[in-house]
Write a protein that holds these residues in place. Sequence first.
Motif, PDB file in Angstrom:
ATOM      1  N   HIS A  29       0.850  -1.175   0.000  1.00 14.27           N
ATOM      2  CA  HIS A  29       0.000   0.000   0.000  1.00 14.27           C
ATOM      3  C   HIS A  29       0.899   1.244   0.000  1.00 14.27           C
ATOM      4  O   HIS A  29       1.955   1.243   0.652  1.00 14.27           O
ATOM      5  CB  HIS A  29      -0.890  -0.006   1.257  1.00 14.27           C
ATOM      6  CG  HIS A  29      -1.977   1.007   1.219  1.00 14.27           C
ATOM      7  ND1 HIS A  29      -1.763   2.310   1.585  1.00 14.27           N
ATOM      8  CD2 HIS A  29      -3.274   0.913   0.844  1.00 14.27           C
ATOM      9  CE1 HIS A  29      -2.889   2.994   1.446  1.00 14.27           C
ATOM     10  NE2 HIS A  29      -3.826   2.153   0.998  1.00 14.27           N
ATOM     11  N   PRO A  30       0.517   2.329  -0.699  1.00 17.66           N
ATOM     12  CA  PRO A  30       1.353   3.537  -0.701  1.00 17.66           C
ATOM     13  C   PRO A  30       1.667   4.077   0.697  1.00 17.66           C
ATOM     14  O   PRO A  30       2.756   4.600   0.935  1.00 17.66           O
ATOM     15  CB  PRO A  30       0.517   4.545  -1.503  1.00 17.66           C
ATOM     16  CG  PRO A  30      -0.326   3.705  -2.393  1.00 17.66           C
ATOM     17  CD  PRO A  30      -0.615   2.455  -1.611  1.00 17.66           C
ATOM     18  N   GLN A  31       0.733   3.922   1.619  1.00 20.69           N
ATOM     19  CA  GLN A  31       0.979   4.404   2.977  1.00 20.69           C
ATOM     20  C   GLN A  31       2.127   3.630   3.632  1.00 20.69           C
ATOM     21  O   GLN A  31       2.892   4.182   4.421  1.00 20.69           O
ATOM     22  CB  GLN A  31      -0.302   4.291   3.819  1.00 20.69           C
ATOM     23  CG  GLN A  31      -0.231   5.035   5.129  1.00 20.69           C
ATOM     24  CD  GLN A  31       0.026   6.538   4.947  1.00 20.69           C
ATOM     25  OE1 GLN A  31      -0.488   7.165   4.026  1.00 20.69           O
ATOM     26  NE2 GLN A  31       0.836   7.103   5.816  1.00 20.69           N
ATOM     27  N   LEU A  46      12.243  -2.649  -1.368  1.00 19.63           N
ATOM     28  CA  LEU A  46      10.910  -2.776  -0.759  1.00 19.63           C
ATOM     29  C   LEU A  46      10.455  -4.233  -0.745  1.00 19.63           C
ATOM     30  O   LEU A  46       9.892  -4.709   0.246  1.00 19.63           O
ATOM     31  CB  LEU A  46       9.896  -1.916  -1.515  1.00 19.63           C
ATOM     32  CG  LEU A  46      10.025  -0.409  -1.313  1.00 19.63           C
ATOM     33  CD1 LEU A  46       9.198   0.334  -2.351  1.00 19.63           C
ATOM     34  CD2 LEU A  46       9.609  -0.031   0.096  1.00 19.63           C
ATOM     35  N   ARG A  47      10.715  -4.927  -1.827  1.00 20.58           N
ATOM     36  CA  ARG A  47      10.356  -6.356  -1.886  1.00 20.58           C
ATOM     37  C   ARG A  47      11.145  -7.158  -0.855  1.00 20.58           C
ATOM     38  O   ARG A  47      10.615  -8.083  -0.232  1.00 20.58           O
ATOM     39  CB  ARG A  47      10.598  -6.896  -3.291  1.00 20.58           C
ATOM     40  CG  ARG A  47       9.594  -6.402  -4.304  1.00 20.58           C
ATOM     41  CD  ARG A  47       9.863  -6.968  -5.669  1.00 20.58           C
ATOM     42  NE  ARG A  47       8.908  -6.462  -6.636  1.00 20.58           N
ATOM     43  CZ  ARG A  47       9.188  -6.263  -7.907  1.00 20.58           C
ATOM     44  NH1 ARG A  47      10.381  -6.545  -8.383  1.00 20.58           N
ATOM     45  NH2 ARG A  47       8.271  -5.806  -8.728  1.00 20.58           N
ATOM     46  N   GLU A  48      12.419  -6.796  -0.683  1.00 20.98           N
ATOM     47  CA  GLU A  48      13.247  -7.490   0.307  1.00 20.98           C
ATOM     48  C   GLU A  48      12.748  -7.199   1.715  1.00 20.98           C
ATOM     49  O   GLU A  48      12.707  -8.086   2.565  1.00 20.98           O
ATOM     50  CB  GLU A  48      14.714  -7.065   0.154  1.00 20.98           C
ATOM     51  CG  GLU A  48      15.668  -7.711   1.140  1.00 20.98           C
ATOM     52  CD  GLU A  48      15.822  -9.211   0.968  1.00 20.98           C
ATOM     53  OE1 GLU A  48      16.468  -9.828   1.830  1.00 20.98           O
ATOM     54  OE2 GLU A  48      15.309  -9.790  -0.007  1.00 20.98           O
ATOM     55  N   VAL A  49      12.350  -5.958   1.983  1.00 17.08           N
ATOM     56  CA  VAL A  49      11.785  -5.604   3.287  1.00 17.08           C
ATOM     57  C   VAL A  49      10.537  -6.441   3.545  1.00 17.08           C
ATOM     58  O   VAL A  49      10.359  -7.002   4.629  1.00 17.08           O
ATOM     59  CB  VAL A  49      11.457  -4.094   3.356  1.00 17.08           C
ATOM     60  CG1 VAL A  49      10.614  -3.765   4.579  1.00 17.08           C
ATOM     61  CG2 VAL A  49      12.741  -3.271   3.357  1.00 17.08           C
ATOM     62  N   ASP A 107       9.641   5.133   4.322  1.00 17.27           N
ATOM     63  CA  ASP A 107      10.458   6.308   4.032  1.00 17.27           C
ATOM     64  C   ASP A 107      10.718   7.092   5.321  1.00 17.27           C
ATOM     65  O   ASP A 107      11.848   7.488   5.603  1.00 17.27           O
ATOM     66  CB  ASP A 107       9.761   7.184   2.993  1.00 17.27           C
ATOM     67  CG  ASP A 107      10.602   8.375   2.550  1.00 17.27           C
ATOM     68  OD1 ASP A 107      11.819   8.404   2.837  1.00 17.27           O
ATOM     69  OD2 ASP A 107      10.043   9.277   1.903  1.00 17.27           O
ATOM     70  N   ARG A 108       9.697   7.305   6.130  1.00 21.00           N
ATOM     71  CA  ARG A 108       9.862   8.022   7.406  1.00 21.00           C
ATOM     72  C   ARG A 108      10.838   7.295   8.336  1.00 21.00           C
ATOM     73  O   ARG A 108      11.604   7.926   9.063  1.00 21.00           O
ATOM     74  CB  ARG A 108       8.510   8.191   8.098  1.00 21.00           C
ATOM     75  CG  ARG A 108       7.661   9.315   7.545  1.00 21.00           C
ATOM     76  CD  ARG A 108       6.473   9.624   8.448  1.00 21.00           C
ATOM     77  NE  ARG A 108       5.567   8.501   8.618  1.00 21.00           N
ATOM     78  CZ  ARG A 108       4.558   8.193   7.795  1.00 21.00           C
ATOM     79  NH1 ARG A 108       4.320   8.943   6.734  1.00 21.00           N
ATOM     80  NH2 ARG A 108       3.788   7.155   8.034  1.00 21.00           N
ATOM     81  N   GLY A 156       7.614  15.220  -4.519  1.00 20.46           N
ATOM     82  CA  GLY A 156       7.095  13.852  -4.565  1.00 20.46           C
ATOM     83  C   GLY A 156       8.210  12.819  -4.573  1.00 20.46           C
ATOM     84  O   GLY A 156       9.332  13.091  -4.997  1.00 20.46           O
ATOM     85  N   ARG A 157       7.894  11.646  -4.093  1.00 18.54           N
ATOM     86  CA  ARG A 157       8.891  10.573  -4.039  1.00 18.54           C
ATOM     87  C   ARG A 157       9.079   9.956  -5.421  1.00 18.54           C
ATOM     88  O   ARG A 157       8.119   9.735  -6.139  1.00 18.54           O
ATOM     89  CB  ARG A 157       8.447   9.502  -3.042  1.00 18.54           C
ATOM     90  CG  ARG A 157       8.428   9.981  -1.613  1.00 18.54           C
ATOM     91  CD  ARG A 157       7.734   8.952  -0.715  1.00 18.54           C
ATOM     92  NE  ARG A 157       7.769   9.310   0.672  1.00 18.54           N
ATOM     93  CZ  ARG A 157       6.856  10.067   1.270  1.00 18.54           C
ATOM     94  NH1 ARG A 157       5.838  10.536   0.582  1.00 18.54           N
ATOM     95  NH2 ARG A 157       6.961  10.361   2.545  1.00 18.54           N
TER      96      ARG A 157
END
Length: 131
Positions: A12-14, A45-48, A20-21, A34-35
């Motif tokens: 999800h974008p959130q 992100l996939r690894e996370v 990121d935060r 914007g990012r």
Amino acid sequence: MISVAAKMAGMHPQTLRQYDRMGLVQPGRAPGGGRRYSARDVALLREVQRLSQDDGVNLAGIKRIIVLEQMVDDLQQRVAQLEAELTAAYRRMAELEALGGGLPRRDLVPTTRPSTALVVWRPRRTGEPSA
């Protein structure tokens, strides 16, 4: 864009904003703020997600893993750089020795008489400053 990266990573974008935060992923920024996610960011992100869902690692642990992996990459690059510098230095030494032929080495000082000097060696104690 965050929506495209979220879709590519299956999140999800959130969730991406939260990561990121937290500093897990640090996407580039567009002029408007914007990012901008790169292919490397999406792979991260996939690894996370994999570490979190499949291996049960918490986000603090994932952040530490990411930091340590970056340190390993940086150190491997530094080792490669130092190895290249060492190889170049050995090559230069060989060139200088080939040019010098039988000339005496400058780091060796010939002596004409044997020395009678006495050298006393004492091991340095822990915590003692070096001279």
